[in-house]
Design a protein around this motif. Structure first.
Motif, short mmCIF file in Angstrom:
data_model
loop_
_atom_site.label_atom_id
_atom_site.label_comp_id
_atom_site.label_asym_id
_atom_site.label_seq_id
_atom_site.Cartn_x
_atom_site.Cartn_y
_atom_site.Cartn_z
N LEU A 113 60.04 56.63 14.97
CA LEU A 113 60.64 55.68 15.89
C LEU A 113 60.03 54.29 15.74
CD1 LEU A 113 60.80 57.88 19.12
CD2 LEU A 113 62.59 57.53 17.42
N VAL A 115 54.78 56.65 16.02
CA VAL A 115 55.47 57.32 17.11
C VAL A 115 56.71 57.97 16.52
CG1 VAL A 115 56.52 57.05 19.38
CG2 VAL A 115 54.69 55.51 18.67
N LYS A 146 58.39 63.80 21.61
CA LYS A 146 57.87 62.55 21.03
C LYS A 146 56.37 62.69 20.81
CE LYS A 146 57.69 58.55 23.30
NZ LYS A 146 58.29 57.46 24.08
N ASP A 201 63.19 55.89 21.92
CA ASP A 201 61.77 55.74 22.23
C ASP A 201 61.56 55.44 23.72
OD1 ASP A 201 59.04 55.43 21.85
OD2 ASP A 201 59.20 53.29 21.40
#
Lengths: 239, 202
Positions: free
Chosen positions: A11, A24, A32, A100
Protein backbone atom coordinates in the motif's frame (compact mmCIF):
# COMPACT_ATOMS: atom_id res chain seq x y z
CA UNK A 1 4.75 -19.42 14.57
CA UNK A 2 7.29 -16.63 14.37
CA UNK A 3 7.85 -16.95 10.62
CA UNK A 4 4.87 -16.75 8.32
CA UNK A 5 4.11 -16.35 4.65
CA UNK A 6 1.54 -14.11 3.04
CA UNK A 7 0.42 -12.85 -0.30
CA UNK A 8 0.08 -9.09 -0.11
CA UNK A 9 -0.35 -5.83 -2.02
CA UNK A 10 2.04 -3.04 -1.02
CA UNK A 11 0.00 0.00 0.00
CA UNK A 12 2.82 2.39 0.84
CA UNK A 13 6.18 2.56 2.52
CA UNK A 14 8.18 5.12 4.37
CA UNK A 15 11.83 5.62 5.21
CA UNK A 16 13.02 4.21 8.47
CA UNK A 17 16.48 4.73 9.91
CA UNK A 18 19.53 4.91 7.69
CA UNK A 19 18.69 2.41 4.98
CA UNK A 20 15.45 0.66 5.97
CA UNK A 21 11.86 1.17 5.02
CA UNK A 22 8.63 0.34 6.78
CA UNK A 23 6.32 -1.28 4.28
CA UNK A 24 2.57 -1.19 4.79
CA UNK A 25 0.82 -3.98 2.94
CA UNK A 26 -2.57 -5.58 2.77
CA UNK A 27 -2.21 -9.33 3.12
CA UNK A 28 -4.64 -12.05 2.18
CA UNK A 29 -5.12 -13.61 5.62
CA UNK A 30 -3.51 -11.32 8.20
CA UNK A 31 -5.02 -7.99 7.20
CA UNK A 32 -2.91 -4.86 7.02
CA UNK A 33 0.68 -5.50 8.09
CA UNK A 34 3.50 -3.13 8.86
CA UNK A 35 6.92 -4.66 8.35
CA UNK A 36 10.50 -3.43 8.31
CA UNK A 37 12.44 -4.15 5.13
CA UNK A 38 16.04 -4.00 6.27
CA UNK A 39 18.64 -2.41 4.03
CA UNK A 40 16.15 -2.00 1.19
CA UNK A 41 17.41 1.47 0.28
CA UNK A 42 20.95 0.24 -0.36
CA UNK A 43 21.83 -0.72 -3.92
CA UNK A 44 23.11 -4.05 -2.59
CA UNK A 45 19.70 -4.99 -1.15
CA UNK A 46 18.46 -8.38 -2.25
CA UNK A 47 14.87 -7.24 -2.04
CA UNK A 48 15.47 -4.47 -4.56
CA UNK A 49 12.42 -3.06 -6.27
CA UNK A 50 10.05 -5.85 -5.25
CA UNK A 51 8.43 -3.92 -2.40
CA UNK A 52 7.43 -0.79 -4.28
CA UNK A 53 3.94 0.61 -3.73
CA UNK A 54 1.31 -1.20 -5.92
CA UNK A 55 3.37 -4.38 -6.22
CA UNK A 56 1.67 -7.70 -5.61
CA UNK A 57 4.06 -9.92 -3.68
CA UNK A 58 4.51 -13.19 -1.86
CA UNK A 59 6.43 -12.39 1.35
CA UNK A 60 7.94 -14.29 4.20
CA UNK A 61 7.77 -12.32 7.42
CA UNK A 62 9.13 -12.65 10.91
CA UNK A 63 6.61 -11.75 13.57
CA UNK A 64 7.98 -9.12 15.92
CA UNK A 65 6.56 -7.59 19.05
CA UNK A 66 5.66 -4.35 17.35
CA UNK A 67 6.76 -4.47 13.74
CA UNK A 68 7.34 -7.55 11.63
CA UNK A 69 10.50 -7.99 9.56
CA UNK A 70 10.53 -8.88 5.88
CA UNK A 71 12.66 -11.96 5.29
CA UNK A 72 12.07 -12.87 1.65
CA UNK A 73 10.05 -11.39 -1.15
CA UNK A 74 8.85 -12.99 -4.34
CA UNK A 75 7.06 -10.98 -6.94
CA UNK A 76 3.61 -12.01 -8.15
CA UNK A 77 3.02 -8.95 -10.30
CA UNK A 78 4.79 -5.59 -10.40
CA UNK A 79 2.03 -3.95 -12.52
CA UNK A 80 4.47 -2.39 -14.96
CA UNK A 81 1.80 -0.72 -17.09
CA UNK A 82 0.56 1.18 -14.03
CA UNK A 83 3.96 2.67 -13.44
CA UNK A 84 4.63 4.13 -16.84
CA UNK A 85 1.37 6.03 -17.25
CA UNK A 86 0.61 8.99 -15.02
CA UNK A 87 -3.18 8.60 -15.21
CA UNK A 88 -3.18 4.91 -14.35
CA UNK A 89 -0.60 5.46 -11.65
CA UNK A 90 -2.82 8.08 -10.08
CA UNK A 91 -5.81 5.71 -10.26
CA UNK A 92 -3.80 2.88 -8.70
CA UNK A 93 -2.54 5.11 -5.90
CA UNK A 94 -6.06 6.43 -5.28
CA UNK A 95 -7.26 2.86 -4.73
CA UNK A 96 -4.44 1.84 -2.37
CA UNK A 97 -4.80 5.08 -0.44
CA UNK A 98 -8.49 4.44 0.25
CA UNK A 99 -7.76 0.83 1.28
CA UNK A 100 -4.97 2.00 3.58
CA UNK A 101 -7.22 4.56 5.26
CA UNK A 102 -10.13 2.15 5.54
CA UNK A 103 -8.52 -1.01 6.92
CA UNK A 104 -7.34 -1.35 10.51
CA UNK A 105 -4.02 -3.08 11.32
CA UNK A 106 -3.97 -6.88 11.59
CA UNK A 107 -7.65 -7.42 11.02
CA UNK A 108 -8.17 -9.97 8.23
CA UNK A 109 -10.17 -8.57 5.31
CA UNK A 110 -9.68 -11.18 2.57
CA UNK A 111 -12.47 -9.73 0.41
CA UNK A 112 -10.75 -6.32 0.29
CA UNK A 113 -7.46 -7.99 -0.58
CA UNK A 114 -9.12 -9.87 -3.43
CA UNK A 115 -10.87 -6.76 -4.71
CA UNK A 116 -7.70 -4.67 -4.61
CA UNK A 117 -5.45 -7.22 -6.26
CA UNK A 118 -8.04 -7.82 -9.00
CA UNK A 119 -8.64 -4.11 -9.56
CA UNK A 120 -4.91 -3.43 -9.89
CA UNK A 121 -4.48 -6.30 -12.31
CA UNK A 122 -7.39 -5.20 -14.43
CA UNK A 123 -6.12 -1.60 -14.50
CA UNK A 124 -2.69 -2.92 -15.45
CA UNK A 125 -4.19 -4.86 -18.36
CA UNK A 126 -6.36 -2.09 -19.76
CA UNK A 127 -7.08 1.58 -19.15
CA UNK A 128 -10.38 2.09 -17.40
CA UNK A 129 -11.70 5.56 -16.58
CA UNK A 130 -14.35 4.17 -14.24
CA UNK A 131 -12.16 1.91 -12.13
CA UNK A 132 -11.61 4.19 -9.13
CA UNK A 133 -15.29 5.07 -8.88
CA UNK A 134 -16.38 1.44 -9.23
CA UNK A 135 -13.74 0.27 -6.76
CA UNK A 136 -14.76 2.88 -4.16
CA UNK A 137 -18.41 1.93 -4.61
CA UNK A 138 -17.66 -1.78 -4.11
CA UNK A 139 -15.51 -0.97 -1.10
CA UNK A 140 -18.34 1.07 0.41
CA UNK A 141 -20.77 -1.80 -0.25
CA UNK A 142 -18.48 -4.21 1.56
CA UNK A 143 -18.41 -1.78 4.48
CA UNK A 144 -22.20 -1.78 4.32
CA UNK A 145 -22.51 1.92 3.66
CA UNK A 146 -23.18 2.12 -0.08
CA UNK A 147 -26.43 3.99 -0.77
CA UNK A 148 -29.49 1.99 -1.87
CA UNK A 149 -30.31 2.54 -5.54
CA UNK A 150 -33.51 0.63 -6.29
CA UNK A 151 -36.36 2.89 -5.20
CA UNK A 152 -36.69 6.24 -3.51
CA UNK A 153 -35.62 5.57 0.08
CA UNK A 154 -38.23 7.93 1.44
CA UNK A 155 -41.47 7.22 -0.50
CA UNK A 156 -40.63 4.00 -2.38
CA UNK A 157 -41.30 5.47 -5.79
CA UNK A 158 -39.34 3.86 -8.59
CA UNK A 159 -39.68 6.67 -11.13
CA UNK A 160 -38.00 10.05 -11.50
CA UNK A 161 -35.12 9.10 -9.26
CA UNK A 162 -32.73 12.05 -9.41
CA UNK A 163 -30.77 12.70 -6.22
CA UNK A 164 -28.47 10.88 -3.84
CA UNK A 165 -28.32 11.66 -0.17
CA UNK A 166 -25.83 9.97 2.16
CA UNK A 167 -27.78 10.83 5.30
CA UNK A 168 -30.96 9.35 3.87
CA UNK A 169 -28.96 6.29 2.78
CA UNK A 170 -29.82 6.20 -0.90
CA UNK A 171 -31.54 7.51 -3.97
CA UNK A 172 -34.47 9.95 -3.82
CA UNK A 173 -37.23 10.80 -6.30
CA UNK A 174 -38.08 14.23 -7.67
CA UNK A 175 -40.60 15.08 -4.97
CA UNK A 176 -38.43 13.92 -2.03
CA UNK A 177 -35.10 15.08 -3.47
CA UNK A 178 -32.22 16.40 -1.37
CA UNK A 179 -28.43 16.00 -1.49
CA UNK A 180 -26.50 15.63 -4.75
CA UNK A 181 -28.19 15.46 -8.14
CA UNK A 182 -27.64 12.24 -10.10
CA UNK A 183 -28.22 11.85 -13.84
CA UNK A 184 -30.03 8.80 -15.25
CA UNK A 185 -26.88 7.70 -17.07
CA UNK A 186 -24.81 7.81 -13.87
CA UNK A 187 -27.52 5.94 -11.94
CA UNK A 188 -27.51 3.22 -14.59
CA UNK A 189 -23.74 2.83 -14.28
CA UNK A 190 -23.98 2.67 -10.49
CA UNK A 191 -26.68 -0.01 -10.67
CA UNK A 192 -24.56 -1.96 -13.12
CA UNK A 193 -21.53 -1.74 -10.79
CA UNK A 194 -23.45 -2.90 -7.75
CA UNK A 195 -25.32 -5.74 -9.42
CA UNK A 196 -22.90 -8.00 -11.22
CA UNK A 197 -22.29 -5.87 -14.28
CA UNK A 198 -18.93 -4.68 -13.05
CA UNK A 199 -16.88 -6.21 -15.85
CA UNK A 200 -18.88 -4.46 -18.58
CA UNK A 201 -18.99 -1.20 -16.63
CA UNK A 202 -15.20 -1.16 -16.42
CA UNK A 203 -14.87 -1.17 -20.19
CA UNK A 204 -16.82 2.10 -20.49
CA UNK A 205 -14.98 4.97 -22.13
CA UNK A 206 -14.52 8.37 -20.58
CA UNK A 207 -17.84 10.27 -20.60
CA UNK A 208 -19.66 12.86 -18.46
CA UNK A 209 -21.59 10.03 -16.73
CA UNK A 210 -18.37 8.16 -15.91
CA UNK A 211 -16.87 11.36 -14.51
CA UNK A 212 -20.04 11.89 -12.47
CA UNK A 213 -19.85 8.39 -11.01
CA UNK A 214 -16.18 8.87 -10.13
CA UNK A 215 -16.87 12.16 -8.40
CA UNK A 216 -19.86 10.76 -6.57
CA UNK A 217 -17.99 7.69 -5.34
CA UNK A 218 -15.04 9.81 -4.26
CA UNK A 219 -17.28 12.20 -2.34
CA UNK A 220 -18.97 9.24 -0.61
CA UNK A 221 -15.62 7.68 0.20
CA UNK A 222 -14.29 10.94 1.65
CA UNK A 223 -17.46 11.37 3.67
CA UNK A 224 -17.15 7.82 4.99
CA UNK A 225 -13.45 8.18 5.84
CA UNK A 226 -14.07 11.66 7.24
CA UNK A 227 -10.90 12.86 5.56
CA UNK A 228 -9.66 14.04 2.20
CA UNK A 229 -8.07 11.60 -0.23
CA UNK A 230 -4.72 12.99 -1.26
CA UNK A 231 -3.92 11.03 -4.40
CA UNK A 232 -7.07 11.81 -6.37
CA UNK A 233 -6.45 14.38 -9.08
CA UNK A 234 -3.06 15.36 -7.69
CA UNK A 235 -1.44 15.71 -11.10
CA UNK A 236 -4.24 17.76 -12.55
CA UNK A 237 -3.52 20.58 -10.15
CA UNK A 238 -1.80 23.51 -11.76
CA UNK A 239 1.38 25.08 -10.58
CA UNK B 1 14.25 7.99 38.12
CA UNK B 2 16.56 11.00 38.23
CA UNK B 3 19.33 11.09 35.63
CA UNK B 4 22.67 9.82 36.94
CA UNK B 5 24.40 12.56 34.91
CA UNK B 6 24.84 16.15 36.05
CA UNK B 7 22.38 18.41 34.21
CA UNK B 8 24.89 19.99 31.72
CA UNK B 9 26.01 16.57 30.54
CA UNK B 10 22.46 15.27 30.41
CA UNK B 11 21.53 18.28 28.26
CA UNK B 12 24.43 17.46 25.92
CA UNK B 13 23.38 13.80 25.72
CA UNK B 14 19.81 14.83 24.94
CA UNK B 15 20.99 17.12 22.12
CA UNK B 16 23.17 14.44 20.52
CA UNK B 17 20.37 11.93 20.86
CA UNK B 18 18.28 14.07 18.50
CA UNK B 19 20.77 13.65 15.64
CA UNK B 20 20.05 11.10 12.90
CA UNK B 21 21.48 7.65 13.46
CA UNK B 22 22.58 8.39 17.02
CA UNK B 23 20.96 6.32 19.73
CA UNK B 24 21.11 6.82 23.49
CA UNK B 25 24.35 4.85 23.94
CA UNK B 26 26.23 6.67 21.17
CA UNK B 27 24.93 9.98 22.50
CA UNK B 28 26.39 9.18 25.91
CA UNK B 29 29.72 8.20 24.41
CA UNK B 30 30.03 11.38 22.34
CA UNK B 31 28.98 13.56 25.26
CA UNK B 32 31.56 11.99 27.59
CA UNK B 33 34.23 12.41 24.91
CA UNK B 34 33.35 16.08 24.41
CA UNK B 35 33.75 16.79 28.10
CA UNK B 36 37.25 15.37 28.01
CA UNK B 37 38.31 17.23 24.85
CA UNK B 38 40.84 20.13 25.05
CA UNK B 39 39.36 23.60 25.11
CA UNK B 40 40.66 24.64 21.64
CA UNK B 41 39.10 21.56 19.97
CA UNK B 42 35.79 22.42 21.56
CA UNK B 43 36.02 26.00 20.34
CA UNK B 44 36.75 24.81 16.81
CA UNK B 45 33.78 22.42 16.91
CA UNK B 46 31.44 25.09 18.27
CA UNK B 47 32.64 27.52 15.62
CA UNK B 48 32.19 24.97 12.83
CA UNK B 49 28.63 24.33 13.97
CA UNK B 50 27.52 27.97 14.10
CA UNK B 51 29.51 28.82 10.97
CA UNK B 52 27.80 26.10 8.95
CA UNK B 53 24.39 27.30 10.09
CA UNK B 54 25.19 31.00 9.48
CA UNK B 55 26.89 30.74 6.11
CA UNK B 56 25.04 28.01 4.29
CA UNK B 57 21.96 28.97 2.28
CA UNK B 58 20.18 27.79 -0.85
CA UNK B 59 21.42 28.78 -4.29
CA UNK B 60 18.91 31.16 -5.93
CA UNK B 61 19.05 29.23 -9.19
CA UNK B 62 19.33 25.56 -8.42
CA UNK B 63 18.37 25.38 -4.70
CA UNK B 64 21.47 23.43 -3.86
CA UNK B 65 23.24 24.29 -0.61
CA UNK B 66 25.56 27.20 -1.24
CA UNK B 67 27.68 29.84 0.47
CA UNK B 68 26.55 32.67 -1.80
CA UNK B 69 23.49 33.61 -3.87
CA UNK B 70 24.74 31.42 -6.71
CA UNK B 71 26.39 28.10 -5.94
CA UNK B 72 29.78 27.14 -7.36
CA UNK B 73 28.20 24.94 -10.03
CA UNK B 74 25.71 27.57 -11.26
CA UNK B 75 28.44 30.24 -11.42
CA UNK B 76 30.92 28.00 -13.24
CA UNK B 77 30.63 29.05 -16.90
CA UNK B 78 32.69 26.08 -18.12
CA UNK B 79 29.68 23.88 -17.42
CA UNK B 80 27.20 23.02 -20.15
CA UNK B 81 24.15 25.21 -19.57
CA UNK B 82 21.95 23.40 -22.12
CA UNK B 83 21.53 20.31 -19.99
CA UNK B 84 19.92 20.22 -16.59
CA UNK B 85 19.86 17.42 -14.06
CA UNK B 86 16.83 17.45 -11.74
CA UNK B 87 17.59 15.78 -8.40
CA UNK B 88 15.70 15.23 -5.20
CA UNK B 89 18.18 16.42 -2.61
CA UNK B 90 21.54 18.20 -2.26
CA UNK B 91 23.11 14.88 -1.35
CA UNK B 92 22.24 13.58 -4.81
CA UNK B 93 24.21 16.44 -6.38
CA UNK B 94 27.24 15.27 -4.40
CA UNK B 95 26.67 11.67 -5.51
CA UNK B 96 26.44 12.63 -9.20
CA UNK B 97 29.39 15.04 -9.00
CA UNK B 98 31.53 12.24 -7.62
CA UNK B 99 30.99 10.25 -10.82
CA UNK B 100 32.64 13.02 -12.84
CA UNK B 101 30.37 12.05 -15.78
CA UNK B 102 28.07 15.04 -15.78
CA UNK B 103 29.12 18.50 -16.97
CA UNK B 104 25.75 20.23 -17.04
CA UNK B 105 23.94 22.07 -14.28
CA UNK B 106 21.62 20.86 -11.53
CA UNK B 107 18.25 21.69 -10.10
CA UNK B 108 17.43 20.47 -6.60
CA UNK B 109 13.68 19.80 -6.31
CA UNK B 110 13.91 19.54 -2.51
CA UNK B 111 11.71 16.47 -2.39
CA UNK B 112 9.62 14.26 -4.67
CA UNK B 113 5.94 14.02 -5.48
CA UNK B 114 4.38 11.68 -2.98
CA UNK B 115 0.64 11.33 -3.61
CA UNK B 116 0.08 9.14 -0.56
CA UNK B 117 1.64 11.75 1.73
CA UNK B 118 -0.12 14.55 -0.13
CA UNK B 119 3.14 16.08 -1.43
CA UNK B 120 2.12 17.81 -4.64
CA UNK B 121 4.01 19.83 -7.25
CA UNK B 122 3.50 23.08 -5.39
CA UNK B 123 5.55 21.87 -2.41
CA UNK B 124 8.58 21.27 -4.63
CA UNK B 125 10.85 23.57 -6.63
CA UNK B 126 9.30 22.46 -9.92
CA UNK B 127 7.91 25.86 -10.88
CA UNK B 128 11.35 27.36 -10.26
CA UNK B 129 12.88 24.79 -12.58
CA UNK B 130 10.52 25.64 -15.42
CA UNK B 131 11.37 29.32 -15.01
CA UNK B 132 15.01 28.48 -15.72
CA UNK B 133 14.40 26.65 -19.01
CA UNK B 134 14.08 29.52 -21.49
CA UNK B 135 16.57 32.06 -20.02
CA UNK B 136 19.30 29.46 -19.72
CA UNK B 137 18.60 27.82 -23.08
CA UNK B 138 18.05 24.38 -21.59
CA UNK B 139 17.33 21.71 -24.20
CA UNK B 140 17.38 18.58 -22.05
CA UNK B 141 16.28 17.79 -18.50
CA UNK B 142 17.58 14.56 -16.97
CA UNK B 143 15.22 13.47 -14.21
CA UNK B 144 17.58 11.93 -11.66
CA UNK B 145 15.12 11.08 -8.89
CA UNK B 146 15.34 7.77 -7.04
CA UNK B 147 14.06 4.76 -9.01
CA UNK B 148 11.11 4.11 -6.69
CA UNK B 149 7.39 4.84 -7.05
CA UNK B 150 7.66 8.45 -5.88
CA UNK B 151 10.69 9.12 -8.07
CA UNK B 152 8.93 7.65 -11.10
CA UNK B 153 5.79 9.68 -10.41
CA UNK B 154 7.93 12.81 -10.31
CA UNK B 155 9.69 11.87 -13.55
CA UNK B 156 6.41 11.22 -15.38
CA UNK B 157 4.96 14.48 -14.12
CA UNK B 158 7.98 16.54 -15.19
CA UNK B 159 8.09 14.79 -18.58
CA UNK B 160 4.42 15.61 -19.18
CA UNK B 161 5.02 19.30 -18.49
CA UNK B 162 8.19 19.44 -20.61
CA UNK B 163 6.63 17.81 -23.66
CA UNK B 164 4.68 20.84 -24.98
CA UNK B 165 7.73 23.05 -24.41
CA UNK B 166 9.85 21.00 -26.80
CA UNK B 167 12.44 20.33 -24.11
CA UNK B 168 13.79 16.78 -24.13
CA UNK B 169 13.00 14.86 -20.95
CA UNK B 170 15.27 11.94 -20.12
CA UNK B 171 15.35 9.56 -17.22
CA UNK B 172 18.42 8.17 -15.52
CA UNK B 173 18.84 4.49 -16.51
CA UNK B 174 18.18 1.57 -14.19
CA UNK B 175 20.25 -1.56 -14.24
CA UNK B 176 22.56 -3.85 -12.40
CA UNK B 177 25.12 -2.48 -9.97
CA UNK B 178 28.65 -2.82 -11.31
CA UNK B 179 30.37 -5.67 -9.50
CA UNK B 180 27.05 -7.32 -8.64
CA UNK B 181 25.69 -10.76 -9.32
CA UNK B 182 22.89 -11.45 -11.81
CA UNK B 183 21.53 -14.19 -9.60
CA UNK B 184 20.66 -11.77 -6.80
CA UNK B 185 19.13 -9.08 -8.99
CA UNK B 186 15.40 -8.61 -8.57
CA UNK B 187 13.31 -9.23 -11.68
CA UNK B 188 12.26 -5.58 -12.07
CA UNK B 189 15.82 -4.28 -12.14
CA UNK B 190 16.99 -7.16 -14.31
CA UNK B 191 14.04 -6.65 -16.66
CA UNK B 192 14.86 -2.98 -17.05
CA UNK B 193 18.51 -3.76 -17.59
CA UNK B 194 17.47 -6.08 -20.44
CA UNK B 195 15.03 -3.55 -21.86
CA UNK B 196 17.66 -0.81 -21.90
CA UNK B 197 20.51 -2.96 -23.19
CA UNK B 198 23.10 -1.35 -25.43
CA UNK B 199 25.28 -2.33 -28.34
CA UNK B 200 28.80 -3.22 -27.31
CA UNK B 201 31.19 -0.68 -28.73
CA UNK B 202 34.51 -2.03 -29.90
Amino acid sequence: MSLYREKAVVLRSYKFGESDRIVVMLSENSGKIRAVAKGIRKTTSRIGARLETLSHVDVQLYRGRDLDTVRQVDLIDTHTALRINLKRLEQGLSMVEAVDKLTPDREPVPHVYTMLSRALRSLNDAASPLIVGAFYWKLLSSEGVAPALDDCVRCGSSTELCALNMQEGGILCRSCRSGTAVSDAALNILRQVSSGGLATALTLDESPAVREVNQLAMALMEAHLERKLRSVGLFDRHL
Amino acid sequence: MASPYTPPIQALIDEFGKLPGIGPRSAQRIAMHIVKMPREDINRLAHALTDAKDRVRYCDMCFNLSESEKCSICSDDRRDSSILCAVEDSRDVVAIERTGEFRGRYHVLQGVLDPLQGIGPEQLKIKEMFRRLAPEGITEVIVCTNPNTEGEVTALYIARLLEPLGVKATRIASGLPVGGDLEYADEITLGRALGNRRTIEI
